[in-house]
Design a protein around this motif. Structure first.
Motif, PDB file in Angstrom:
ATOM      1  N   MET A 256      23.568   0.398  18.694  1.00 25.18           N
ATOM      2  CA  MET A 256      23.882   0.519  17.277  1.00 25.18           C
ATOM      3  C   MET A 256      23.695   1.940  16.773  1.00 25.18           C
ATOM      4  O   MET A 256      24.494   2.441  15.971  1.00 25.18           O
TER       5      MET A 256
ATOM      6  N   ARG B 256      27.217   3.808  15.472  1.00 23.93           N
ATOM      7  CA  ARG B 256      27.321   3.785  14.016  1.00 23.93           C
ATOM      8  C   ARG B 256      28.220   4.879  13.471  1.00 23.93           C
ATOM      9  O   ARG B 256      28.981   4.669  12.520  1.00 23.93           O
TER      10      ARG B 256
ATOM     11  N   ARG C 180      22.564  -8.008   4.500  1.00 28.03           N
ATOM     12  CA  ARG C 180      22.341  -9.148   5.368  1.00 28.03           C
ATOM     13  C   ARG C 180      23.066 -10.376   4.817  1.00 28.03           C
ATOM     14  O   ARG C 180      23.113 -10.584   3.595  1.00 28.03           O
TER      15      ARG C 180
ATOM     16  N   THR D 233      30.297  -1.916  10.386  1.00 27.07           N
ATOM     17  CA  THR D 233      29.980  -2.696  11.582  1.00 27.07           C
ATOM     18  C   THR D 233      29.391  -4.029  11.143  1.00 27.07           C
ATOM     19  O   THR D 233      28.422  -4.060  10.373  1.00 27.07           O
TER      20      THR D 233
ATOM     21  N   SER E 249      19.922  -3.139   9.120  1.00 31.35           N
ATOM     22  CA  SER E 249      21.200  -3.213   8.412  1.00 31.35           C
ATOM     23  C   SER E 249      21.037  -2.875   6.941  1.00 31.35           C
ATOM     24  O   SER E 249      19.962  -3.039   6.358  1.00 31.35           O
ATOM     25  N   GLN E 250      22.134  -2.427   6.342  1.00 36.19           N
ATOM     26  CA  GLN E 250      22.131  -2.133   4.911  1.00 36.19           C
ATOM     27  C   GLN E 250      22.366  -3.380   4.066  1.00 36.19           C
ATOM     28  O   GLN E 250      22.095  -3.382   2.871  1.00 36.19           O
TER      29      GLN E 250
ATOM     30  N   ALA F 130      18.057  -6.484  13.927  1.00 35.92           N
ATOM     31  CA  ALA F 130      19.342  -6.268  13.261  1.00 35.92           C
ATOM     32  C   ALA F 130      19.205  -6.383  11.750  1.00 35.92           C
ATOM     33  O   ALA F 130      19.775  -5.588  10.994  1.00 35.92           O
TER      34      ALA F 130
ATOM     35  N   ARG G  23      28.310   1.673   7.588  1.00 36.37           N
ATOM     36  CA  ARG G  23      27.538   0.567   7.012  1.00 36.37           C
ATOM     37  C   ARG G  23      27.369  -0.529   8.058  1.00 36.37           C
ATOM     38  O   ARG G  23      28.329  -0.917   8.718  1.00 36.37           O
ATOM     39  N   GLN G  24      26.151  -1.035   8.208  1.00 36.71           N
ATOM     40  CA  GLN G  24      25.881  -2.120   9.143  1.00 36.71           C
ATOM     41  C   GLN G  24      25.522  -3.384   8.361  1.00 36.71           C
ATOM     42  O   GLN G  24      24.661  -3.356   7.476  1.00 36.71           O
ATOM     43  N   ILE G  25      26.194  -4.475   8.702  1.00 35.73           N
ATOM     44  CA  ILE G  25      26.001  -5.760   8.036  1.00 35.73           C
ATOM     45  C   ILE G  25      25.639  -6.783   9.101  1.00 35.73           C
ATOM     46  O   ILE G  25      26.393  -6.990  10.056  1.00 35.73           O
ATOM     47  N   ALA G  26      24.483  -7.412   8.959  1.00 31.01           N
ATOM     48  CA  ALA G  26      24.009  -8.396   9.933  1.00 31.01           C
ATOM     49  C   ALA G  26      24.235  -9.807   9.406  1.00 31.01           C
ATOM     50  O   ALA G  26      23.922 -10.101   8.254  1.00 31.01           O
TER      51      ALA G  26
ATOM     52  N   SER H 105      25.599  -3.144   0.674  1.00 36.11           N
ATOM     53  CA  SER H 105      25.373  -2.158   1.733  1.00 36.11           C
ATOM     54  C   SER H 105      25.449  -0.727   1.222  1.00 36.11           C
ATOM     55  O   SER H 105      24.801   0.167   1.747  1.00 36.11           O
TER      56      SER H 105
END
Length: 381
Positions: free
Chosen positions: A245, A249, A277, A255, A274-275, A270, A138-141, A377
């Motif tokens: 990224m 990942r 924000r 992340t 991302s999933q 980003a 999971r990507q969080i910006a 996310s």
């Protein structure tokens, strides 16, 4: 990086003894395959003191690899201190997030009321949400409209929370090379490889051990990829960021990316990739107005963008200059979620964040924020 043993203070003291499912010990630094769920504990994980070395002292340091597309090996950069030795001694002794009187009053209230049991139950439910397994990282910006909104502080708090509750590797990325404060907030001592460097290094065949050799090691199975070495004029282009990224990942369960302020190009990339924000804004009329205008603009984007956004209103002075309830209600009208990060003397003093010195209300707010963002996310694949 903060000390995880102090993360929830007295409230979680009883929960930390919860055994793992099946009586097995936690597995650290496990890298999932493309369709494999990352490990998740059965209860709040217990930490072993001294499990990881201090930040910045990586045990595994790879040899300098060949640059992508280059004919000769890339020279390894030298390590640079995060804080100059002459300035390090100028820092005052850090203070607790809330006064001694406030802590004593809260302790008495817990003894004479039933709120403690309800609070423990709520934290337990929040922990279960934070420990849900993921099949892909999971990507969080985290970004903001202007500097000084507290986005690096929010990034550090989110990273500390995920690292405390989860047992898969956690990555914090500094995608703001312009003298960002994330390494200092996390307690990193030295910086070596940066996001731009790693963009020319990572290859699909690398193992997790290979990758972490280029990162700054933090407690609780967390890692930091700095945006620069503190040099003025450092640059990070969108292509290099995307390459990093996409490559990293699969190694990390969560992340958290500390982005440049909007509307910088890397920040836009980003946010779209991302999933979930997080938009940090100071509890001021100017900050609220700018954030509301951006949220109105985001309503014109695909619906999942605004629905996957959490606004964090950061109180940076003891008494905010706006009515937070009214301001939060206005921001929620756009479709975004809103959370308040209350004023905390320890956070306001700057420097390394030590979770044991955070006010009780700050720890609870950070944990609930992390759970909200992680849930969002999970909805976006």
């Amino acid at each position: 990086m903060p000390n995880a043993d102090d993360w929830q203070g007295d409230v979680l003291r009883d929960l930390r003894g919860t055994p793992q499912q099946g009586g097995q010990s936690p597995v650290r630094a496990q890298s999932p395959g493309p369709d494999q769920s990352l490990p998740v504990p059965g209860g709040v994980p217990a930490r072993d003191a001294g499990e990881l070395p201090p930040p910045g002292n990586q045990e595994h340091r790879p040899a300098a690899p060949a640059s992508r597309g280059a004919g000769r090996p890339r020279s390894a950069p030298d390590s640079r201190p995060v804080v100059d030795d002459g300035l390090a001694g100028a820092a005052r002794r850090t203070q607790h997030g809330e006064s001694l009187v406030s802590r004593a009053t809260r302790g008495v209230r817990r003894i004479v009321s039933s709120s403690a049991a309800r609070e423990v139950a709520q934290i337990t439910r929040t922990a279960e949400l934070l420990q849900q397994p993921v099949t892909t990282g999971r990507q969080i910006a985290v970004t903001s409209i202007r500097g000084g909104a507290g986005k690096s502080t929010v990034t550090a708090l989110l990273g500390a929370t995920y690292a405390h509750y989860r047992q898969d590797p956690i990555l914090l990325v500094e995608a703001d090379p312009a003298l960002g404060s994330l390494p200092l907030r996390l307690g990193a001592k030295t910086l070596r490889w940066t996001t731009g460097d790693v963009a020319d290094i990572v290859e699909p065949q690398m193992s997790l051990l290979d990758v972490t050799g280029y990162l700054v090691q933090l407690p609780d199975n967390a890692w930091l990829l700095p945006g620069s070495q503190g040099r003025i004029g450092a640059m990070l282009d969108a292509r290099a960021y995307e390459r990093v990224m996409v490559s990293l990942r699969r190694y990390f369960g969560v992340t958290v990316v500390d982005c440049e302020t909007l509307p910088a190009e890397v920040a836009r990339v980003a946010l779209s990739a991302s999933q979930a924000r997080v938009l940090a804004t100071p509890a001021t009329l100017e900050g609220m107005t700018s954030t509301y205008n951006v949220l109105e603009w985001m309503k014109g984007l695909p619906r999942h963008v605004i629905e996957g956004t959490v606004v964090v209103v950061t109180e940076q002075v003891p008494r905010a200059g706006v009515d937070l309830d009214k301001a939060a209600q206005k921001l929620r009208s756009t479709g975004a979620a809103v959370r308040i990060l209350p004023y905390d003397r320890h956070l306001a003093s700057g420097g390394t964040i030590r979770t044991g010195l955070l006010a009780h209300s700050t720890r609870l707010a950070a944990t609930r924020l992390a759970a909200d963002v992680f849930q969002l996310s999970q909805k976006r694949r």
